[in-house]
Design an enzyme around this catalytic site. Structure first.
Site, short mmCIF file in Angstrom:
data_model
loop_
_atom_site.label_atom_id
_atom_site.label_comp_id
_atom_site.label_asym_id
_atom_site.label_seq_id
_atom_site.Cartn_x
_atom_site.Cartn_y
_atom_site.Cartn_z
N LYS A 65 1.22 -0.87 0.01
CA LYS A 65 0.01 0.15 0.14
C LYS A 65 0.89 1.18 0.20
O LYS A 65 0.78 2.05 -0.45
CB LYS A 65 -0.93 0.21 1.30
CG LYS A 65 -1.71 -1.24 0.84
CD LYS A 65 -2.70 -0.44 2.40
CE LYS A 65 -4.05 -1.82 2.41
NZ LYS A 65 -4.76 -1.47 2.87
N ASN A 87 -4.85 2.10 -1.54
CA ASN A 87 -5.43 0.62 -1.36
C ASN A 87 -6.93 -0.07 -3.37
O ASN A 87 -6.80 -0.94 -3.22
CB ASN A 87 -6.28 0.03 0.08
CG ASN A 87 -7.48 0.72 -0.18
OD1 ASN A 87 -7.91 1.42 -0.92
ND2 ASN A 87 -8.64 0.25 0.81
N GLY A 133 -1.06 2.07 13.15
CA GLY A 133 -0.66 1.61 11.78
C GLY A 133 -1.78 2.11 10.09
O GLY A 133 -1.75 2.79 10.76
N ALA A 135 -3.80 1.05 9.29
CA ALA A 135 -5.59 1.17 8.89
C ALA A 135 -5.80 2.59 10.34
O ALA A 135 -6.62 2.68 9.98
CB ALA A 135 -5.97 -0.09 9.95
N ILE A 224 -11.04 -3.68 13.80
CA ILE A 224 -11.63 -3.94 12.94
C ILE A 224 -10.72 -5.23 12.31
O ILE A 224 -11.05 -5.40 11.29
CB ILE A 224 -10.51 -2.88 12.14
CG1 ILE A 224 -8.75 -3.33 12.82
CG2 ILE A 224 -10.56 -1.61 12.36
CD1 ILE A 224 -7.84 -2.63 11.71
P1 ATR Z 1 -2.26 -1.95 9.65
O1 ATR Z 1 -1.90 -1.51 8.35
O2 ATR Z 1 -3.33 -3.11 10.00
O3 ATR Z 1 -2.86 -1.18 10.68
P2 ATR Z 1 0.34 -2.25 10.88
O4 ATR Z 1 0.50 -0.90 10.46
O5 ATR Z 1 1.43 -3.04 11.09
O6 ATR Z 1 -1.02 -3.12 10.51
O7 ATR Z 1 -0.20 -1.69 12.67
C1 ATR Z 1 -0.55 -2.41 13.35
C2 ATR Z 1 -0.95 -1.95 14.83
O8 ATR Z 1 -0.71 -3.27 15.23
C3 ATR Z 1 0.59 -1.08 15.22
O9 ATR Z 1 -0.38 0.09 16.05
C4 ATR Z 1 1.27 -2.37 16.83
O10 ATR Z 1 1.59 -1.92 17.56
P3 ATR Z 1 3.34 -0.73 17.66
O11 ATR Z 1 3.43 0.29 16.62
O12 ATR Z 1 3.61 -0.70 19.27
O13 ATR Z 1 4.17 -2.01 16.96
C5 ATR Z 1 -0.41 -2.43 17.19
N1 ATR Z 1 0.44 -4.30 17.72
C6 ATR Z 1 0.85 -5.14 17.15
N2 ATR Z 1 0.92 -5.75 18.16
C7 ATR Z 1 0.37 -5.62 18.98
C8 ATR Z 1 0.95 -5.99 20.63
N3 ATR Z 1 1.48 -7.00 20.63
N4 ATR Z 1 0.67 -5.48 21.92
C9 ATR Z 1 0.34 -4.03 20.83
N5 ATR Z 1 -0.31 -3.78 20.37
C10 ATR Z 1 0.05 -4.65 19.18
#
Ligand code: ATR
Length: 285
Positions: A65, A87, A133, A135, A224
């Site tokens: 993306k 997207n 992130g 989304a 989501i």
């Molecule tokens: P997307 O495009 O689906 O939003 P992404 O950009 O990889 O995917 O974002 C994932 C989100 O989930 C982030 O906010 C991430 O937090 P970090 O920025 O601290 O990595 C969050 N996330 C993933 N695993 C997590 C966990 N175990 N605890 C808390 N937040 C988590």
């Protein structure tokens, strides 16, 4: 025949072909929508070849993306510019110009509208978005167009929440604030809409555990994540008597603008379509 695609890497789990395939059949359109697996190193070559391959457009998913966003230079909607990711792709001027949009936030809002009625933003003042992130960016950018007071963005890595706020706060009048993960529980008491955009709660991941006792009785909890459909967060919210909105509707609604651009019909998100995807989620994988 009109041809569209979804490109990602990996792509075999994408449910977009089921959604567009359902609509093609329902509206009797002579078209196709296919999954295409393209590795990041081959992405530019693929994008250049789209029109010669006979495609009128398509969807872009993980991990492409942001790369597609960079590829397109200025041919992007204002929405996509805000989010920094694309997207949905389509051609203008018979294959001359490739354009991109980001419909994730639109899908999120359309799903709220369908589940809660369009007046939800009249009583929601404070929103708590969990995660920062891609989304979360789409969702915050769309929420900014509503008459809200404040959007709090809580993230495990607070610097990412701060960056999101810095990038988006210039758009619209809603106050944006980054919040440390440890302050989540305090924010819950002040939020009328709570949105999980992290992967917590997804099958195979730990659940998102929030203390929902403090949440106002009229609050809405939305996730989501849509595998499973009823995440531990939504189950806890239901047990607490709160209204919930699951993540599948966002997936279905974000697909609407692309289908309309490529195939010329604005498709409807019907209970039958939802049931088809639910069966796929719940069936043997
Ligand atoms: P997307 O495009 O689906 O939003 P992404 O950009 O990889 O995917 O974002 C994932 C989100 O989930 C982030 O906010 C991430 O937090 P970090 O920025 O601290 O990595 C969050 N996330 C993933 N695993 C997590 C966990 N175990 N605890 C808390 N937040 C988590």
């Amino acid at each position: 025949m009109i041809k569209a695609f979804v490109v990602g890497h990996p792509i075999k789990h994408s449910r977009s072909p089921l959604i567009h395939g359902y609509w093609l059949k329902r509206y009797g359109i002579d078209g196709s929508y296919e999954r295409i697996d393209v590795a990041p190193v081959d992405l530019d070559e693929f994008l250049v070849a789209l029109w010669p391959l006979g495609f009128v457009g398509g969807n872009v998913t993980i991990p492409h993306k942001e790369a597609v966003f960079e590829f397109l230079d200025n041919n992007k909607t204002e929405r996509a510019q805000r989010v920094g990711a694309v997207n949905t792709l389509w051609y203008e001027d018979e294959g001359i110009e490739l354009w991109g949009d980001n419909t994730d936030g639109l899908g999120f809002i359309a799903n709220l509208n369908q589940n809660l009625g369009t007046g939800w933003d009249q009583y929601v003042e404070n929103v708590l978005v969990i995660g920062a992130g891609g989304a979360a960016r789409g969702i915050v950018a769309s929420l900014q167009d509503h008459p809200l007071k404040r959007i709090l963005v809580a993230n495990r890595t607070i610097s990412k929440a701060e960056e999101l706020v810095r990038d988006l706060e210039r758009y619209g009048r809603v106050t944006l604030e980054a919040l440390a993960w440890d302050d989540l529980d305090n924010a819950l008491a002040r939020s009328q809409l709570i949105v999980n955009t992290t992967s917590l709660g997804m099958a195979g991941q730990p659940p998102l555990l929030l203390d929902l006792e403090k949440v106002p009785d009229d609050a809405i909890v939305s996730d989501i994540v849509y595998v499973p459909l009823r995440t531990p967060l939504l189950a806890a919210a239901e047990a607490r008597g709160l209204r919930t909105v699951d993540g599948l509707g966002m997936l279905l609604h974000q697909a609407v603008p692309g289908f309309e651009r490529w195939f010329g019909v604005r498709p409807e998100v019907t209970p039958e379509l939802r049931a088809l995807i639910v069966a796929d989620i719940e069936g043997p994988s």
